[in-house]
Design an enzyme around this catalytic site. Structure first.
Site, PDB file in Angstrom:
ATOM      1  N   ASP A 116     -15.535   9.858 -35.891  1.00  0.00           N
ATOM      2  CA  ASP A 116     -14.061  11.055 -35.535  1.00  0.00           C
ATOM      3  C   ASP A 116     -12.960  10.467 -36.647  1.00  0.00           C
ATOM      4  O   ASP A 116     -12.998   9.411 -37.197  1.00  0.00           O
ATOM      5  CB  ASP A 116     -13.631  10.655 -34.340  1.00  0.00           C
ATOM      6  CG  ASP A 116     -13.798   9.681 -33.480  1.00  0.00           C
ATOM      7  OD1 ASP A 116     -13.579   8.551 -34.316  1.00  0.00           O
ATOM      8  OD2 ASP A 116     -13.729   9.657 -32.302  1.00  0.00           O
ATOM      9  N   ASN A 157     -11.932   9.045 -19.510  1.00  0.00           N
ATOM     10  CA  ASN A 157     -12.123  10.280 -19.089  1.00  0.00           C
ATOM     11  C   ASN A 157     -13.490  10.668 -19.300  1.00  0.00           C
ATOM     12  O   ASN A 157     -13.775  11.991 -19.191  1.00  0.00           O
ATOM     13  CB  ASN A 157     -11.336  11.377 -19.271  1.00  0.00           C
ATOM     14  CG  ASN A 157     -11.161  11.462 -20.903  1.00  0.00           C
ATOM     15  OD1 ASN A 157     -11.949  10.926 -21.696  1.00  0.00           O
ATOM     16  ND2 ASN A 157     -10.146  12.386 -21.522  1.00  0.00           N
ATOM     17  N   HIS A 191     -14.885  10.660 -22.484  1.00  0.00           N
ATOM     18  CA  HIS A 191     -15.069  11.172 -23.539  1.00  0.00           C
ATOM     19  C   HIS A 191     -16.010  10.274 -24.674  1.00  0.00           C
ATOM     20  O   HIS A 191     -15.960   9.139 -24.419  1.00  0.00           O
ATOM     21  CB  HIS A 191     -13.797  11.571 -24.457  1.00  0.00           C
ATOM     22  CG  HIS A 191     -12.862  10.587 -25.022  1.00  0.00           C
ATOM     23  ND1 HIS A 191     -11.782  10.507 -24.722  1.00  0.00           N
ATOM     24  CD2 HIS A 191     -13.101   9.416 -25.824  1.00  0.00           C
ATOM     25  CE1 HIS A 191     -10.966   9.580 -25.255  1.00  0.00           C
ATOM     26  NE2 HIS A 191     -12.008   8.942 -26.085  1.00  0.00           N
ATOM     27  N   GLU A 238     -13.618  15.463 -25.760  1.00  0.00           N
ATOM     28  CA  GLU A 238     -12.945  15.654 -24.243  1.00  0.00           C
ATOM     29  C   GLU A 238     -13.747  16.315 -23.486  1.00  0.00           C
ATOM     30  O   GLU A 238     -14.661  17.223 -23.762  1.00  0.00           O
ATOM     31  CB  GLU A 238     -11.585  16.287 -24.512  1.00  0.00           C
ATOM     32  CG  GLU A 238     -10.875  15.418 -25.567  1.00  0.00           C
ATOM     33  CD  GLU A 238     -10.181  14.158 -25.434  1.00  0.00           C
ATOM     34  OE1 GLU A 238     -10.802  13.495 -24.177  1.00  0.00           O
ATOM     35  OE2 GLU A 238      -9.453  13.871 -26.001  1.00  0.00           O
TER      36      GLU A 238
HETATM   37  C1  GLP Z   1     -10.876   6.532 -28.594  1.00  0.00           C
HETATM   38  C2  GLP Z   1     -12.168   7.000 -29.756  1.00  0.00           C
HETATM   39  C3  GLP Z   1     -13.428   6.812 -29.144  1.00  0.00           C
HETATM   40  C4  GLP Z   1     -13.504   5.474 -28.544  1.00  0.00           C
HETATM   41  C5  GLP Z   1     -12.521   5.734 -27.091  1.00  0.00           C
HETATM   42  C6  GLP Z   1     -12.344   4.448 -26.336  1.00  0.00           C
HETATM   43  O1  GLP Z   1     -10.075   7.533 -28.886  1.00  0.00           O
HETATM   44  N1  GLP Z   1     -12.062   8.193 -30.414  1.00  0.00           N
HETATM   45  O2  GLP Z   1     -14.469   6.845 -30.150  1.00  0.00           O
HETATM   46  O3  GLP Z   1     -14.659   5.271 -27.896  1.00  0.00           O
HETATM   47  O4  GLP Z   1     -11.514   6.500 -27.445  1.00  0.00           O
HETATM   48  O5  GLP Z   1     -11.410   3.619 -27.079  1.00  0.00           O
HETATM   49  P1  GLP Z   1     -11.133   2.188 -26.799  1.00  0.00           P
HETATM   50  O6  GLP Z   1     -12.517   1.116 -27.244  1.00  0.00           O
HETATM   51  O7  GLP Z   1      -9.921   1.647 -27.302  1.00  0.00           O
HETATM   52  O8  GLP Z   1     -11.214   2.041 -25.320  1.00  0.00           O
END
Ligand code: GLP
Length: 249
Positions: free
Chosen positions: A67, A136, A138, A143
């Site tokens: 992304d 959440n 995702h 989302e």
């Molecule tokens: C982010 C990314 C995801 C990631 C998730 C968790 O917003 N777009 O690809 O896996 O949220 O983030 P983190 O690893 O910082 O907890």
């Protein structure tokens, strides 16, 4: 879904790196799906260290990132393009021509989405997709409520996601409201998936995931339907699911 339980973030990163390295060593031209966020940073550190110490080469490896924020150019310090260069690409011998990240500045975002899926297809699909999980549920930036049939698309970020990611920005107002993300269907086409889960903030998500109720309200739940998913989770993340009989089904 196979679960590997590890002690902490460090061990998760090491086990994930060993897993990924075994693929890279077995097939030089492997196609990797890569993730951003705090979770895979430790994994990337181990890969860099291994590259420096053992010379593992990424010369023929291709990568596709999950992304990117809409509106941030690759030069922006909070863009995922910048993150990937900073945290991994510039430290290893991967050819920048072989690294792919959706553009957050595409003039025609819809076209960019279609072209991204097509590029993945033309590479023969993703061999190993690395995933983190949002609190959440995702995956990528898909989302809650995202269709399981979705291809790469534009999303409006949930407020909780913007809040979680505000730590990287000066203020929450600077966090983009939209992103381009590989869709759930794009992710599910990966031949193999490695999901990394660490820390207290992911306890509830971990519990929901392993309870196995598949619903678009909790995007990661679809992973229960993929036949080659390995979850590497640490003790903290697993605290709410201890004793539940779910593992390695
Ligand atoms: C982010 C990314 C995801 C990631 C998730 C968790 O917003 N777009 O690809 O896996 O949220 O983030 P983190 O690893 O910082 O907890």
């Amino acid at each position: 879904m196979k679960l590997i339980e590890v002690k902490d973030y460090q061990e998760m990163s090491q086990v994930a790196a060993d897993y990924l390295l075994s693929k890279v060593k077995k097939s030089k031209n492997v196609t990797l799906g890569l993730a951003t966020g705090g979770t895979p940073q430790g994994l990337y550190e181990v890969l860099i260290h291994d590259h420096q110490q053992n010379g593992t080469s990424y010369q023929y490896v291709s990568s596709f990132n999950l992304d990117e924020y809409i509106g941030l150019s690759g030069k922006h310090p909070n863009s995922y393009y910048h993150y990937m260069n900073d945290n991994l690409f510039k430290h290893i011998d991967i050819d920048s021509e072989n690294t792919h990240i959706p553009s957050g500045k595409a003039a025609d975002p819809a076209k960019e989405c279609e072209a991204y899926d097509e590029k993945i297809r033309s590479h023969g699909g993703i061999d190993l997709q690395i995933l983190g999980i949002g609190s959440n549920g995702h995956i990528g930036f898909n989302e809650p409520g995202t269709s399981f049939e979705s291809n790469t698309h534009i999303v409006e970020l949930a407020e909780s996601t913007r809040e979680a990611n505000a730590r990287y920005f000066d203020s929450i107002d600077d966090v983009p409201t939209h992103a381009i993300t590989m869709g759930i269907s794009s992710i599910m086409k990966s031949k193999e998936i490695l999901l990394l889960v660490s820390g207290e903030a992911k306890q509830a998500a971990m519990k929901k995931l392993v309870e196995g109720k598949i619903s678009e309200d909790f995007p990661a739940s679809i992973l229960n339907q993929h036949d080659h998913v390995t979850v590497i989770a640490d003790e903290e993340a697993l605290a709410l699911v201890k004793g539940l009989e779910f593992l390695n089904r």
